[in-house]
Design an enzyme around this catalytic site. Structure first.
Site, PDB file in Angstrom:
ATOM      1  N   ARG A   1       0.872  -1.172   0.000  1.00 17.97           N
ATOM      2  CA  ARG A   1       0.000   0.000   0.000  1.00 17.97           C
ATOM      3  C   ARG A   1       0.909   1.222   0.000  1.00 17.97           C
ATOM      4  O   ARG A   1       2.007   1.176   0.578  1.00 17.97           O
ATOM      5  CB  ARG A   1      -0.883   0.038   1.263  1.00 17.97           C
ATOM      6  CG  ARG A   1      -2.014  -0.980   1.296  1.00 17.97           C
ATOM      7  CD  ARG A   1      -3.126  -0.636   0.312  1.00 17.97           C
ATOM      8  NE  ARG A   1      -4.252  -1.537   0.394  1.00 17.97           N
ATOM      9  CZ  ARG A   1      -4.386  -2.650  -0.327  1.00 17.97           C
ATOM     10  NH1 ARG A   1      -3.448  -3.002  -1.187  1.00 17.97           N
ATOM     11  NH2 ARG A   1      -5.469  -3.401  -0.219  1.00 17.97           N
TER      12      ARG A   1
ATOM     13  N   GLU B   1      -4.265   7.648  -4.475  1.00 17.36           N
ATOM     14  CA  GLU B   1      -4.574   6.947  -5.728  1.00 17.36           C
ATOM     15  C   GLU B   1      -5.909   7.430  -6.258  1.00 17.36           C
ATOM     16  O   GLU B   1      -6.871   7.474  -5.500  1.00 17.36           O
ATOM     17  CB  GLU B   1      -4.611   5.433  -5.491  1.00 17.36           C
ATOM     18  CG  GLU B   1      -3.253   4.901  -5.091  1.00 17.36           C
ATOM     19  CD  GLU B   1      -3.218   3.391  -4.856  1.00 17.36           C
ATOM     20  OE1 GLU B   1      -4.248   2.731  -5.077  1.00 17.36           O
ATOM     21  OE2 GLU B   1      -2.172   2.886  -4.456  1.00 17.36           O
TER      22      GLU B   1
ATOM     23  N   HIS C   1      -1.958   0.509  -9.585  1.00 17.90           N
ATOM     24  CA  HIS C   1      -2.479  -0.452  -8.605  1.00 17.90           C
ATOM     25  C   HIS C   1      -3.182  -1.625  -9.306  1.00 17.90           C
ATOM     26  O   HIS C   1      -4.401  -1.785  -9.208  1.00 17.90           O
ATOM     27  CB  HIS C   1      -3.430   0.242  -7.612  1.00 17.90           C
ATOM     28  CG  HIS C   1      -3.634  -0.544  -6.348  1.00 17.90           C
ATOM     29  ND1 HIS C   1      -3.934   0.027  -5.146  1.00 17.90           N
ATOM     30  CD2 HIS C   1      -3.588  -1.875  -6.107  1.00 17.90           C
ATOM     31  CE1 HIS C   1      -4.068  -0.906  -4.216  1.00 17.90           C
ATOM     32  NE2 HIS C   1      -3.860  -2.080  -4.787  1.00 17.90           N
TER      33      HIS C   1
HETATM   34  C1  GLV Z   1      -5.177  -5.248  -3.712  1.00 17.16           C
HETATM   35  O1  GLV Z   1      -4.453  -4.349  -3.462  1.00 17.16           O
HETATM   36  C2  GLV Z   1      -5.713  -6.168  -2.736  1.00 17.16           C
HETATM   37  O2  GLV Z   1      -5.586  -5.896  -1.531  1.00 17.16           O
HETATM   38  O3  GLV Z   1      -6.321  -7.171  -3.130  1.00 17.16           O
END
Ligand code: GLV
Length: 326
Positions: free
Chosen positions: A237, A266, A285
């Site tokens: 993250r 984001e 992401h």
């Molecule tokens: C993506 O970032 C997830 O947590 O699945």
């Protein structure tokens, strides 16, 4: 009467149809400023909530007195206030394991793209700069036989270790809350302290979940500990990194480059300094973002949702304490 659920993320039709067999569904492909008020009204008598990223906190839960389950379509659940959910007897679920391979592929791809400078070279070809054999200034560095240090050796971390060890003959170091004996046995992974991992790795890969303990885990001190020739890869993250410290480490050439799939904000703002650095490779992401895996994740989330509403224990329950407390 069927239970009422809100699905607030776009999901494949077959997933929606599966949920509709068991529940009355209010469906938003995404939450926006325009539908937020309607969402909050629907929440008042909803029994289930499925999606991701939405901050499910005390304030939101106060508006959802009939909620029984929150099903996250993600492995990470830093958007959920688990203590609050448990206190109210609401089950929380996520989608672990089924995204391990896809996410490990993405993160390893990002690592390769960063070390071998694929995005830069792609632009070099497409903009007509390729006139003869490529100059040394555009060479990358080897990945194979180097040292990879994985911070966060859960399911995805171990799947990255597998690629590193079996495919690229890399030495695998890792740092985690607990020892991962399977990774040690199968991928020759060596447990070490964070400081030692940072000092010894050619590639530092951050895969830890975001928790109060891991927020800004990588800061000025940590980047300084890394080799100047090392690359930093973030697949966890954005908030596990002090982004200003990362920018500074890159500007001052304390590290060689970075591959980033996640950011503090984001989508990242257009003029963010990271976006103008040639030695930084960015992704929006997309760790688990393939058609197959996103379908599997949505289906697992739907099964978790339905199971919880049928009074069964969902297969990927986060807060088991709800049962022990009852
Ligand atoms: C993506 O970032 C997830 O947590 O699945």
């Amino acid at each position: 009467m069927k239970p009422k659920v809100i699905v607030y993320k776009r999901v494949p039709q077959q997933v929606l149809e599966y949920i509709q067999e068991y529940c009355d569904v209010v469906y938003y492909e995404r939450l926006t400023d325009d539908n937020r008020a309607s969402f909050l009204i629907e929440l008042q008598d909803a029994n289930g909530l499925m999606g991701n990223e939405l901050a499910v906190n005390e304030m939101l839960l106060d508006q959802a007195p009939h909620l029984k389950v929150v099903s996250n379509i993600a492995v990470g659940y830093d958007n959920l206030d688990i203590a609050q959910l448990s206190k109210r007897g609401i089950l929380a679920t996520n989608t672990p394991e089924i995204l391990n391979d896809t996410t490990a592929d993405t993160i390893f791809g990002l690592l390769l793209a960063t070390a071998r400078r694929f995005p830069e070279l792609d632009q070099y070809v497409k903009t007509g700069q390729w006139k003869g054999s490529v100059e040394q200034e555009r060479f990358g560095v080897d990945v194979h036989h180097k040292v990879i240090g994985i911070i966060g050796m859960g399911g995805i971390g171990a799947t990255i270790a597998k690629r590193a060890h079996l495919g690229f003959d890399m030495k695998v170091l890792y740092h985690n809350r607990t020892h991962n004996e399977a990774a040690e046995r199968l991928y020759d992974a060596t447990y070490c302290g964070l400081e030692e991992l940072l000092q010894q790795s050619d590639f530092v890969v951050l895969m830890t979940p975001l928790t109060p303990q891991t927020a800004k885990l990588m800061g000025e001190k940590e980047f300084k500990l890394m080799k100047k020739s090392a690359f930093f890869i973030n697949g966890s993250r954005g908030k596990t990194v002090d982004e200003e410290a990362l920018v500074k480490a890159l500007q001052e050439e304390e590290i060689a480059g970075a591959g980033l799939d996640v950011f503090v904000q984001e989508p990242i703002q257009n003029h963010h300094p990271l976006l103008s650095m040639k030695n930084v490779v960015t992704l929006p992401h997309v760790g688990s973002a393939t058609h197959e895996t996103r379908l599997n994740m949505s289906m697992l989330a739907a099964e978790n949702l339905v199971a919880a509403l049928q009074g069964k224990c969902p297969s990927s329950l986060i807060n088991r304490e709800v049962y022990t407390k009852a």
